[in-house]
Enzyme design. Sequence first.
Site, PDB file in Angstrom:
ATOM      1  N   LYS A  22       0.880  -1.230   0.016  1.00  0.00           N
ATOM      2  CA  LYS A  22       0.072  -0.066  -0.243  1.00  0.00           C
ATOM      3  C   LYS A  22       0.901   1.203   0.091  1.00  0.00           C
ATOM      4  O   LYS A  22       0.651   1.911  -0.837  1.00  0.00           O
ATOM      5  CB  LYS A  22      -0.934   0.095   1.065  1.00  0.00           C
ATOM      6  CG  LYS A  22      -1.428   1.546   1.634  1.00  0.00           C
ATOM      7  CD  LYS A  22      -2.330   1.122   2.731  1.00  0.00           C
ATOM      8  CE  LYS A  22      -1.719   1.539   4.204  1.00  0.00           C
ATOM      9  NZ  LYS A  22      -1.486   3.052   4.404  1.00  0.00           N
ATOM     10  N   ASN A  23       1.733   1.326   0.723  1.00  0.00           N
ATOM     11  CA  ASN A  23       2.513   2.512   1.184  1.00  0.00           C
ATOM     12  C   ASN A  23       3.641   2.932  -0.006  1.00  0.00           C
ATOM     13  O   ASN A  23       4.237   3.896  -0.017  1.00  0.00           O
ATOM     14  CB  ASN A  23       3.261   2.637   2.467  1.00  0.00           C
ATOM     15  CG  ASN A  23       2.278   2.789   3.616  1.00  0.00           C
ATOM     16  OD1 ASN A  23       1.080   3.155   3.347  1.00  0.00           O
ATOM     17  ND2 ASN A  23       2.682   2.538   5.120  1.00  0.00           N
ATOM     18  N   ARG A  92      -5.277  10.593   4.499  1.00  0.00           N
ATOM     19  CA  ARG A  92      -4.190  11.480   4.602  1.00  0.00           C
ATOM     20  C   ARG A  92      -3.009  11.493   3.480  1.00  0.00           C
ATOM     21  O   ARG A  92      -2.442  12.603   3.229  1.00  0.00           O
ATOM     22  CB  ARG A  92      -3.226  11.416   5.920  1.00  0.00           C
ATOM     23  CG  ARG A  92      -4.128  11.270   7.258  1.00  0.00           C
ATOM     24  CD  ARG A  92      -3.434  11.361   8.510  1.00  0.00           C
ATOM     25  NE  ARG A  92      -2.876  12.900   8.617  1.00  0.00           N
ATOM     26  CZ  ARG A  92      -1.593  13.137   8.359  1.00  0.00           C
ATOM     27  NH1 ARG A  92      -0.908  12.673   7.568  1.00  0.00           N
ATOM     28  NH2 ARG A  92      -1.111  14.438   8.372  1.00  0.00           N
ATOM     29  N   CYS A 116      -5.080  12.256  12.782  1.00  0.00           N
ATOM     30  CA  CYS A 116      -5.752  11.022  12.656  1.00  0.00           C
ATOM     31  C   CYS A 116      -5.676  10.430  14.211  1.00  0.00           C
ATOM     32  O   CYS A 116      -4.880  10.734  14.931  1.00  0.00           O
ATOM     33  CB  CYS A 116      -5.224  10.231  11.595  1.00  0.00           C
ATOM     34  SG  CYS A 116      -3.810   9.310  11.819  1.00  0.00           S
ATOM     35  N   ARG A 121       0.289  14.535  13.066  1.00  0.00           N
ATOM     36  CA  ARG A 121       0.697  14.129  11.785  1.00  0.00           C
ATOM     37  C   ARG A 121       0.788  15.482  10.791  1.00  0.00           C
ATOM     38  O   ARG A 121      -0.027  15.435  10.046  1.00  0.00           O
ATOM     39  CB  ARG A 121       0.139  13.066  10.929  1.00  0.00           C
ATOM     40  CG  ARG A 121       0.052  11.821  11.945  1.00  0.00           C
ATOM     41  CD  ARG A 121      -0.676  10.580  11.282  1.00  0.00           C
ATOM     42  NE  ARG A 121       0.054  10.355  10.006  1.00  0.00           N
ATOM     43  CZ  ARG A 121      -0.163   9.018   9.400  1.00  0.00           C
ATOM     44  NH1 ARG A 121      -1.528   8.712   9.695  1.00  0.00           N
ATOM     45  NH2 ARG A 121       0.499   8.543   8.562  1.00  0.00           N
ATOM     46  N   ASP A 304       4.789   0.600  11.878  1.00  0.00           N
ATOM     47  CA  ASP A 304       3.478   0.124  11.579  1.00  0.00           C
ATOM     48  C   ASP A 304       3.318  -1.422  12.179  1.00  0.00           C
ATOM     49  O   ASP A 304       2.590  -2.244  11.690  1.00  0.00           O
ATOM     50  CB  ASP A 304       3.345  -0.031  10.283  1.00  0.00           C
ATOM     51  CG  ASP A 304       3.169   1.477   9.471  1.00  0.00           C
ATOM     52  OD1 ASP A 304       2.849   2.430  10.329  1.00  0.00           O
ATOM     53  OD2 ASP A 304       3.312   1.833   8.378  1.00  0.00           O
ATOM     54  N   ILE A 326       7.698   7.199  17.124  1.00  0.00           N
ATOM     55  CA  ILE A 326       7.350   7.886  15.768  1.00  0.00           C
ATOM     56  C   ILE A 326       5.928   8.968  16.092  1.00  0.00           C
ATOM     57  O   ILE A 326       5.997  10.043  15.747  1.00  0.00           O
ATOM     58  CB  ILE A 326       7.173   6.853  14.629  1.00  0.00           C
ATOM     59  CG1 ILE A 326       8.339   6.135  14.657  1.00  0.00           C
ATOM     60  CG2 ILE A 326       6.722   7.765  13.469  1.00  0.00           C
ATOM     61  CD1 ILE A 326       9.716   6.795  14.192  1.00  0.00           C
ATOM     62  N   ARG A 397      -8.526  -0.640   4.487  1.00  0.00           N
ATOM     63  CA  ARG A 397      -7.705   0.297   3.898  1.00  0.00           C
ATOM     64  C   ARG A 397      -6.189  -0.302   3.546  1.00  0.00           C
ATOM     65  O   ARG A 397      -5.800   0.163   2.546  1.00  0.00           O
ATOM     66  CB  ARG A 397      -7.313   1.596   4.826  1.00  0.00           C
ATOM     67  CG  ARG A 397      -8.764   2.175   5.230  1.00  0.00           C
ATOM     68  CD  ARG A 397      -8.559   3.451   5.978  1.00  0.00           C
ATOM     69  NE  ARG A 397      -7.447   4.242   5.288  1.00  0.00           N
ATOM     70  CZ  ARG A 397      -6.843   5.186   6.142  1.00  0.00           C
ATOM     71  NH1 ARG A 397      -7.023   5.575   7.182  1.00  0.00           N
ATOM     72  NH2 ARG A 397      -5.728   5.869   5.351  1.00  0.00           N
TER      73      ARG A 397
HETATM   74  N1  EPU Z   1       6.140  14.844  10.829  1.00  0.00           N
HETATM   75  C1  EPU Z   1       6.114  16.154  11.095  1.00  0.00           C
HETATM   76  N2  EPU Z   1       5.997  17.153   9.843  1.00  0.00           N
HETATM   77  C2  EPU Z   1       5.712  16.527   8.700  1.00  0.00           C
HETATM   78  C3  EPU Z   1       6.143  15.156   8.451  1.00  0.00           C
HETATM   79  C4  EPU Z   1       6.024  14.434   9.364  1.00  0.00           C
HETATM   80  O1  EPU Z   1       6.306  16.516  12.263  1.00  0.00           O
HETATM   81  O2  EPU Z   1       6.027  17.298   7.881  1.00  0.00           O
HETATM   82  C5  EPU Z   1       6.141  13.777  11.951  1.00  0.00           C
HETATM   83  C6  EPU Z   1       5.010  12.811  12.259  1.00  0.00           C
HETATM   84  O3  EPU Z   1       4.203  13.529  12.862  1.00  0.00           O
HETATM   85  C7  EPU Z   1       5.887  11.749  12.783  1.00  0.00           C
HETATM   86  C8  EPU Z   1       7.121  11.690  12.110  1.00  0.00           C
HETATM   87  O4  EPU Z   1       7.496  13.019  11.445  1.00  0.00           O
HETATM   88  O5  EPU Z   1       5.950  12.085  13.924  1.00  0.00           O
HETATM   89  C9  EPU Z   1       7.281  10.516  10.821  1.00  0.00           C
HETATM   90  O6  EPU Z   1       6.047  10.841  10.234  1.00  0.00           O
HETATM   91  P1  EPU Z   1       6.149  10.443   8.304  1.00  0.00           P
HETATM   92  O7  EPU Z   1       6.072  11.727   7.825  1.00  0.00           O
HETATM   93  O8  EPU Z   1       7.453   9.471   8.094  1.00  0.00           O
HETATM   94  O9  EPU Z   1       5.038   9.519   8.306  1.00  0.00           O
HETATM   95  P2  EPU Z   1       3.806   9.495   7.006  1.00  0.00           P
HETATM   96  O10 EPU Z   1       4.918   9.789   5.964  1.00  0.00           O
HETATM   97  O11 EPU Z   1       2.877  10.415   7.150  1.00  0.00           O
HETATM   98  C10 EPU Z   1       4.231   6.898   6.500  1.00  0.00           C
HETATM   99  C11 EPU Z   1       3.163   5.752   6.345  1.00  0.00           C
HETATM  100  C12 EPU Z   1       2.519   5.496   7.736  1.00  0.00           C
HETATM  101  C13 EPU Z   1       3.858   4.998   8.536  1.00  0.00           C
HETATM  102  C14 EPU Z   1       4.857   6.292   8.795  1.00  0.00           C
HETATM  103  C15 EPU Z   1       5.989   5.906   9.541  1.00  0.00           C
HETATM  104  C16 EPU Z   1       2.263   6.017   4.147  1.00  0.00           C
HETATM  105  C17 EPU Z   1       1.287   6.547   3.164  1.00  0.00           C
HETATM  106  N3  EPU Z   1       2.054   6.243   5.425  1.00  0.00           N
HETATM  107  O12 EPU Z   1       3.412   8.094   6.973  1.00  0.00           O
HETATM  108  O13 EPU Z   1       1.854   4.341   7.460  1.00  0.00           O
HETATM  109  O14 EPU Z   1       3.386   4.666   9.722  1.00  0.00           O
HETATM  110  O15 EPU Z   1       5.169   6.621   7.402  1.00  0.00           O
HETATM  111  O16 EPU Z   1       6.784   4.782   8.950  1.00  0.00           O
HETATM  112  O17 EPU Z   1       3.415   5.759   3.532  1.00  0.00           O
HETATM  113  C18 EPU Z   1       0.115   2.522   8.053  1.00  0.00           C
HETATM  114  O18 EPU Z   1       0.231   2.345   6.646  1.00  0.00           O
HETATM  115  O19 EPU Z   1      -0.731   2.105   8.844  1.00  0.00           O
HETATM  116  C19 EPU Z   1       0.712   4.040   8.180  1.00  0.00           C
HETATM  117  C20 EPU Z   1       0.324   4.891   9.191  1.00  0.00           C
END
Ligand code: EPU
Length: 417
Positions: A22-23, A92, A116, A121, A304, A326, A397
């Site tokens: 998915k990701n 998101r 969420c 996030r 995850d 995280i 999802r």
């Molecule tokens: N963060 C910030 N500012 C930003 C972006 C992120 O503070 O602009 C913080 C987040 O709040 C978090 C940390 O940085 O504390 C890492 O977040 P990240 O941006 O890496 O997460 P994401 O890209 O929103 C993806 C996956 C998530 C997975 C996380 C961490 C996708 C679509 N989603 O989310 O997947 O948990 O990376 O590995 O790739 C899931 O599949 O269940 C899922 C939640």
Amino acid sequence: MDKIKIIGGKELCGEVNISGAKNAALPLIASSILVNGKITFNNVPKLMDIKSIRLLLEDLGATCKTSKGYLEVDASFINKIEAEYDLVRKMRASILVLCPLVARFGHAKVSLPGGCAIGARPVNMHLSGLEALGASIRIEHGYIEATAKRLIGNDIYFDMPTVTGTENLMMAASLAKGTSVMRNAAREPEIVALADALNKMGAKIQGAGTTIISITGVKSLHPADIKIIPDRIETGTFMVAAAATGGDVFIKDCVPDHLGGIINKLKATGTMVETFKDSIRIINHKPIKSVDIKTLPYPGFPTDMQAQFMTLMSIADGNSVIHESIFENRFIHANELLRMGADISISNGNVAMVRGVKKLQAAQVMASDLRASASLVIAGLIAEGTTTISRIYHMDRGYEAIEKKFSMLGAQIERIP
Ligand code: EPU
């Protein structure tokens, strides 16, 4: 709303095939916006989130054709640069259309994703990176509006590794004028998959999979055929389920190299883990030993997989400390596990002490997010009696046909409409 009913206590035995990730699929599908032409995808998982991104692209004017495991996106005729609230609020990861839209059309309006269940996030690093590439950004009435005639390559430093942030900005920099260097970039396999796909479309990206990614922008990208990589979190979920229930499970079509953090911890629990080129065998006939885990960006232990591992630790011999580093609110499943007889206490919001109990008891429980739902399925598989899990739309999802896959392994699990 559908529920999952599980009669626990069966050992899992047999073979299971892993679906596309998915990701990895979400940013790859968003990247088709960058191309004036058709991108085809294979090994696409059948998931609600994939449907959501497809509907979003169609709303922007792209044409999508799908059949089993296949998706073709033609973004030649995109005629709208606005990702509306009603589509973004469902997922998101819709933020992944922001950078491709600005990079190709010079303008994007994307609903600001809210928080969420698992945390606030924010997307501040996506936005500051895009500003560094020369976009001007306004946030008004819940929408991000970004404009740039043509993005200009620049240095981007991430305060902490962000997966979708790295992906979004990699797409932006691919069509920018000049070279961009991203430092402290995320290193997840999904980042490498996106870089490989963009390079196949004509981008010039080096260093994906390391903390420094260098991107020399090109004027345009061209059509390509992309195969989605296997889902490492689905793989990990089956690995943990096999260890928890006991039994002998052969997991096919996966990439063991992407699973180092999980393999290492599972071995420490006394589970036998055998790895092959694209498969993993899990054998366990012994009580689980407790281990401590701390979630970290890749190649550390993935957030995850934290919920699923907590279920495993809930029946381990001894105490386990689970540190979620995280997301700030990713222990909601702990309260449901407590209702099934687990002994878990949480301190400071992000450290859980799990004291292993002999058995979990079946109960009616509720899923709060995608990975929490997987942890409850595993709990149901090991608990005595009949567990029903509600709100499984979270599970749909991100897990393809999970109940069918588990029942092929001998579990007594069914979906109740
Ligand atoms: N963060 C910030 N500012 C930003 C972006 C992120 O503070 O602009 C913080 C987040 O709040 C978090 C940390 O940085 O504390 C890492 O977040 P990240 O941006 O890496 O997460 P994401 O890209 O929103 C993806 C996956 C998530 C997975 C996380 C961490 C996708 C679509 N989603 O989310 O997947 O948990 O990376 O590995 O790739 C899931 O599949 O269940 C899922 C939640």
